[in-house]
Design an enzyme around this catalytic site. Structure first.
Site, PDB file in Angstrom:
ATOM      1  N   ARG A   1      27.344  40.023  43.038  1.00  0.00           N
ATOM      2  CA  ARG A   1      26.260  41.000  43.177  1.00  0.00           C
ATOM      3  C   ARG A   1      26.791  42.329  43.737  1.00  0.00           C
ATOM      4  NH1 ARG A   1      24.250  44.469  46.856  1.00  0.00           N
ATOM      5  NH2 ARG A   1      24.616  42.925  48.479  1.00  0.00           N
TER       6      ARG A   1
ATOM      7  N   HIS B   1      28.537  42.332  57.446  1.00  0.00           N
ATOM      8  CA  HIS B   1      28.749  42.701  56.036  1.00  0.00           C
ATOM      9  C   HIS B   1      29.524  44.028  56.042  1.00  0.00           C
ATOM     10  CE1 HIS B   1      26.992  43.056  51.795  1.00  0.00           C
ATOM     11  NE2 HIS B   1      27.355  44.311  52.034  1.00  0.00           N
TER      12      HIS B   1
ATOM     13  N   HIS C   1      32.014  46.762  54.443  1.00  0.00           N
ATOM     14  CA  HIS C   1      32.791  47.347  53.344  1.00  0.00           C
ATOM     15  C   HIS C   1      34.086  47.856  53.974  1.00  0.00           C
ATOM     16  CE1 HIS C   1      29.824  47.212  49.984  1.00  0.00           C
ATOM     17  NE2 HIS C   1      29.046  46.905  51.019  1.00  0.00           N
TER      18      HIS C   1
ATOM     19  N   CYS D   1      28.874  50.468  46.661  1.00  0.00           N
ATOM     20  CA  CYS D   1      27.409  50.583  46.605  1.00  0.00           C
ATOM     21  C   CYS D   1      27.064  51.814  45.768  1.00  0.00           C
ATOM     22  CB  CYS D   1      26.817  50.722  48.004  1.00  0.00           C
ATOM     23  SG  CYS D   1      25.026  50.975  47.969  1.00  0.00           S
TER      24      CYS D   1
HETATM   25  P1  HMG Z   1      10.714  52.676  41.915  1.00  0.00           P
HETATM   26  O1  HMG Z   1      11.082  53.566  40.748  1.00  0.00           O
HETATM   27  O2  HMG Z   1      10.188  53.336  43.151  1.00  0.00           O
HETATM   28  O3  HMG Z   1       9.730  51.516  41.477  1.00  0.00           O
HETATM   29  O4  HMG Z   1      11.986  51.811  42.295  1.00  0.00           O
HETATM   30  P2  HMG Z   1       8.343  51.501  40.778  1.00  0.00           P
HETATM   31  O5  HMG Z   1       7.596  50.361  41.369  1.00  0.00           O
HETATM   32  O6  HMG Z   1       7.707  52.878  40.804  1.00  0.00           O
HETATM   33  O7  HMG Z   1       8.693  51.141  39.252  1.00  0.00           O
HETATM   34  C1  HMG Z   1       9.429  52.033  38.411  1.00  0.00           C
HETATM   35  C2  HMG Z   1       9.972  51.253  37.229  1.00  0.00           C
HETATM   36  O8  HMG Z   1      10.891  50.252  37.673  1.00  0.00           O
HETATM   37  C3  HMG Z   1       8.914  50.490  36.437  1.00  0.00           C
HETATM   38  O9  HMG Z   1       9.361  50.416  35.102  1.00  0.00           O
HETATM   39  C4  HMG Z   1       8.960  49.115  37.037  1.00  0.00           C
HETATM   40  O10 HMG Z   1       8.499  48.115  36.163  1.00  0.00           O
HETATM   41  C5  HMG Z   1      10.455  48.949  37.278  1.00  0.00           C
HETATM   42  P3  HMG Z   1       8.841  51.446  33.962  1.00  0.00           P
HETATM   43  O11 HMG Z   1       7.352  51.303  33.989  1.00  0.00           O
HETATM   44  O12 HMG Z   1       9.292  52.823  34.412  1.00  0.00           O
HETATM   45  O13 HMG Z   1       9.521  50.971  32.726  1.00  0.00           O
HETATM   46  N1  HMG Z   1      10.744  48.004  38.360  1.00  0.00           N
HETATM   47  C6  HMG Z   1      11.567  46.944  38.251  1.00  0.00           C
HETATM   48  N2  HMG Z   1      12.291  46.469  37.212  1.00  0.00           N
HETATM   49  C7  HMG Z   1      13.016  45.358  37.442  1.00  0.00           C
HETATM   50  N3  HMG Z   1      13.052  44.704  38.626  1.00  0.00           N
HETATM   51  C8  HMG Z   1      12.349  45.153  39.679  1.00  0.00           C
HETATM   52  C9  HMG Z   1      11.554  46.313  39.501  1.00  0.00           C
HETATM   53  N4  HMG Z   1      10.754  47.017  40.322  1.00  0.00           N
HETATM   54  C10 HMG Z   1      10.260  48.045  39.615  1.00  0.00           C
HETATM   55  N5  HMG Z   1      12.399  44.509  40.850  1.00  0.00           N
HETATM   56  C11 HMG Z   1      13.092  49.884  43.211  1.00  0.00           C
HETATM   57  C12 HMG Z   1      11.975  50.916  43.386  1.00  0.00           C
HETATM   58  C13 HMG Z   1      13.227  49.164  44.527  1.00  0.00           C
HETATM   59  C14 HMG Z   1      12.698  48.924  42.116  1.00  0.00           C
HETATM   60  C15 HMG Z   1      14.380  50.639  42.815  1.00  0.00           C
HETATM   61  O14 HMG Z   1      14.604  51.635  43.751  1.00  0.00           O
HETATM   62  C16 HMG Z   1      15.558  49.720  42.757  1.00  0.00           C
HETATM   63  O15 HMG Z   1      15.664  48.873  41.874  1.00  0.00           O
HETATM   64  N6  HMG Z   1      16.504  49.875  43.717  1.00  0.00           N
HETATM   65  C17 HMG Z   1      17.610  48.947  43.795  1.00  0.00           C
HETATM   66  C18 HMG Z   1      18.760  49.610  44.403  1.00  0.00           C
HETATM   67  C19 HMG Z   1      19.889  48.627  44.550  1.00  0.00           C
HETATM   68  O16 HMG Z   1      19.924  47.570  43.927  1.00  0.00           O
HETATM   69  N7  HMG Z   1      20.866  49.012  45.385  1.00  0.00           N
HETATM   70  C20 HMG Z   1      21.999  48.218  45.625  1.00  0.00           C
HETATM   71  C21 HMG Z   1      21.718  47.005  46.456  1.00  0.00           C
HETATM   72  S1  HMG Z   1      21.596  47.358  48.207  1.00  0.00           S
HETATM   73  C22 HMG Z   1      23.237  47.349  48.764  1.00  0.00           C
HETATM   74  O17 HMG Z   1      24.145  47.301  47.984  1.00  0.00           O
HETATM   75  C23 HMG Z   1      23.481  47.303  50.246  1.00  0.00           C
HETATM   76  C24 HMG Z   1      23.861  45.906  50.740  1.00  0.00           C
HETATM   77  O18 HMG Z   1      25.007  45.408  50.083  1.00  0.00           O
HETATM   78  C25 HMG Z   1      24.136  45.924  52.253  1.00  0.00           C
HETATM   79  C26 HMG Z   1      25.127  47.015  52.672  1.00  0.00           C
HETATM   80  O19 HMG Z   1      26.226  47.113  52.104  1.00  0.00           O
HETATM   81  O20 HMG Z   1      24.744  47.752  53.569  1.00  0.00           O
HETATM   82  C27 HMG Z   1      22.713  44.906  50.504  1.00  0.00           C
HETATM   83 MG    MG Z   2      27.031  45.952  50.551  1.00  0.00          MG
END
Ligand code: HMG
Ligand code: MG
Length: 311
Positions: free
Chosen positions: A25, A217, A219, A250
Site C-alpha cells: 500500500r 511509521h 519514512h 507519499c
Molecule cells: P473528495 O474529492 O473530497 O471526495 O476526496 P468526494 O466525497 O467529494 O468525492 C469525489 C469523487 O471521489 C466522487 O467521484 C466519489 O465517488 C469519489 P465522482 O463523482 O467525481 O466520479 N470517491 C471515492 N472513490 C473511491 N473510493 C473512495 C472514494 N471517496 C470518494 N473511498 C477522498 C476525498 C478522501 C476520497 C480523497 O481525498 C482521497 O481518496 N484521498 C486519498 C489520499 C491518499 O490515499 N493518500 C495516501 C494515503 S495516506 C499516507 O500515505 C500516510 C500514511 O502512510 C501515514 C504517514 O506516512 O504519515 C498513512
Molecule cells: Mg506512510
C-alpha cells in the site's frame, strides 16, 4: 564487560516486535510505474511466505487521487488469505469502507493528520472535518466485526507547515483512539525526525494513549528511521510499520522517500535478539522480486548486502 553492558541495555527492549508491512500500500501507492494486480498479488503471497503476519494490502481511496491503488478490489479478490495473517486496507470514508466490506476485508485503517495543511492536501478536509468523516466509518466497521487502525501523519514535521506541535499529535491520536481505533500508528510522513524528537513526541502521545497501543511509521528520507525505531522500542513501543525494499513514499508529501525497509528493521531486530517471526532471506527475495518488476534496486542496505553475498 561489553556483553554485560549490552544485556543491561536490552532490558528495556521488547522481546518481540510486530511488523506491519505496508509495502503493497504505502510503498506501491507512490511508485511512478503502475504495478498490475497480478504482481501485487505475488508480492502479498511472497510476504506471507516470509512470515509477515500483517500486510497492508491496498487502499479504497479515490482512483483520481491515487491511481496506483485502483487495483485494490482485484488484489483482494486474487489473494489466497491465510487464517493467521491480517490483510488490511485504508478506508478514508464510508464509500471506501463499503468497498472494503464488499471485498471481505477484515481490518481497515483510517488516516488523519496532525497538520491542517496536510489534511487538506491528503484527504481534502480539515482535521475537525476528518473526525466527522471517520466516526461513522469506525462505528460501521466495528459493528461488522472489522477492526480499525488509526494513523496520524506528520507527527514530526509537515511538508507544508514545517514543525508540528506534539500536543496536537497527542490530541489527534487520542481522538482516533477514543473513536475506537485499537492502535494508533504515528507517521513521520516526510522522515525528518531524529531520536530525541521522536522520544519527546511518543512521551507526549503516551500521556493520552497507552504506549502499548502505539505503533511507529517512519519514512527514511533523511536516513534516521532505524535510529528512531530503536528509540521508540526503548520507550515501550513494540509495533513497527515498514515496507519491503523500502518501497514508495507519499503522493502528498513531495520528496518524501519510502518507508524504512522491512529488511533493515528485521536485520536490526535479529541483532538485538528481538523476535519478529520473519525469515530475512525469504523477505529479501520478496523485495528483489518486486524491485525487479519495478526495474529498480531495493532501497535497503541489508537487501543490497544480502544480494551481493549471493552473487
Ligand atoms: P473528495 O474529492 O473530497 O471526495 O476526496 P468526494 O466525497 O467529494 O468525492 C469525489 C469523487 O471521489 C466522487 O467521484 C466519489 O465517488 C469519489 P465522482 O463523482 O467525481 O466520479 N470517491 C471515492 N472513490 C473511491 N473510493 C473512495 C472514494 N471517496 C470518494 N473511498 C477522498 C476525498 C478522501 C476520497 C480523497 O481525498 C482521497 O481518496 N484521498 C486519498 C489520499 C491518499 O490515499 N493518500 C495516501 C494515503 S495516506 C499516507 O500515505 C500516510 C500514511 O502512510 C501515514 C504517514 O506516512 O504519515 C498513512
Ligand atoms: Mg506512510
Amino acid at each position: 564487560m561489553s556483553l554485560q553492558l549490552s544485556e543491561k541495555t536490552n532490558e528495556k527492549l521488547p522481546a518481540t516486535v510486530n511488523i506491519v508491512e505496508v509495502g503493497p500500500r504505502d510503498g506501491l501507492q507512490n511508485e511512478k510505474q503502475p504495478v498490475d494486480a497480478e504482481h501485487k498479488i505475488a508480492l502479498v503471497h511472497n510476504l506471507a511466505d516470509a512470515g509477515v503476519t500483517y500486510i497492508e494490502t491496498g487502499a479504497y481511496v479515490s482512483p483520481k487521487w491515487v491511481p496506483q491503488m485502483g487495483t485494490t478490489t482485484e488484489v483482494f479478490a486474487g489473494i489466497t488469505q491465510q487464517e493467521h495473517i491480517t490483510y488490511a486496507a485504508l478506508t478514508p470514508n464510508l464509500k471506501g469502507l463499503e468497498a472494503a466490506l464488499a471485498s471481505g476485508v477484515k481490518e481497515v485503517a483510517i488516516f488523519g493528520a496532525a497538520s491542517e495543511a496536510f489534511s487538506q492536501k491528503n484527504i481534502n478536509c480539515s482535521i475537525e472535518e476528518s473526525f466527522e468523516r471517520f466516526a461513522p466509518v469506525v462505528e460501521k466497521a466495528l459493528a461488522k466485526g472489522v477492526k480499525v487502525r488509526g494513523y496520524v501523519s506528520c507527527v514530526l514535521g509537515c511538508p507544508y507547515e514545517g514543525d508540528i506541535d506534539i500536543q496536537q499529535v497527542a490530541r489527534v491520536a487520542k481522538k482516533l483512539f477514543d473513536m475506537g481505533c485499537y492502535e494508533i500508528s504515528l507517521g513521520d510522513t516526510i522522515g525528518v525526525g531524529t531520536p530525541d524528537k521522536a522520544k519527546a513526541m511518543i512521551a507526549e502521545v503516551a500521556k493520552q494513549v497507552p504506549v502499548e497501543k502505539l505503533a511507529v511509521h517512519f519514512h527514511d528520507t533523511y536516513g534516521q528511521a532505524l535510529a528512531n525505531i530503536y528509540a521508540a522500542l526503548q520507550m515501550g513501543v513494540n509495533t513497527v510499520d515498514s515496507a519491503v525494499a523500502g518501497l514508495g513514499g507519499c503522493p502528498y508529501a513531495k520528496g518524501a522517500s519510502g518507508n524504512v525497509a522491512t529488511e533493515d528493521v528485521v536485520y536490526m531486530l535479529n541483532g538485538l535478539g528481538i523476535k519478529s517471526g520473519i525469515d530475512l532471506t525469504k523477505l529479501a527475495k520478496a523485495g528483489w522480486h518486486i524491485s525487479d518488476t519495478l526495474n529498480r534496486a531495493p532501497s535497503s542496505k541489508v537487501s543490497a548486502a544480502l544480494r551481493a553475498a549471493q552473487e
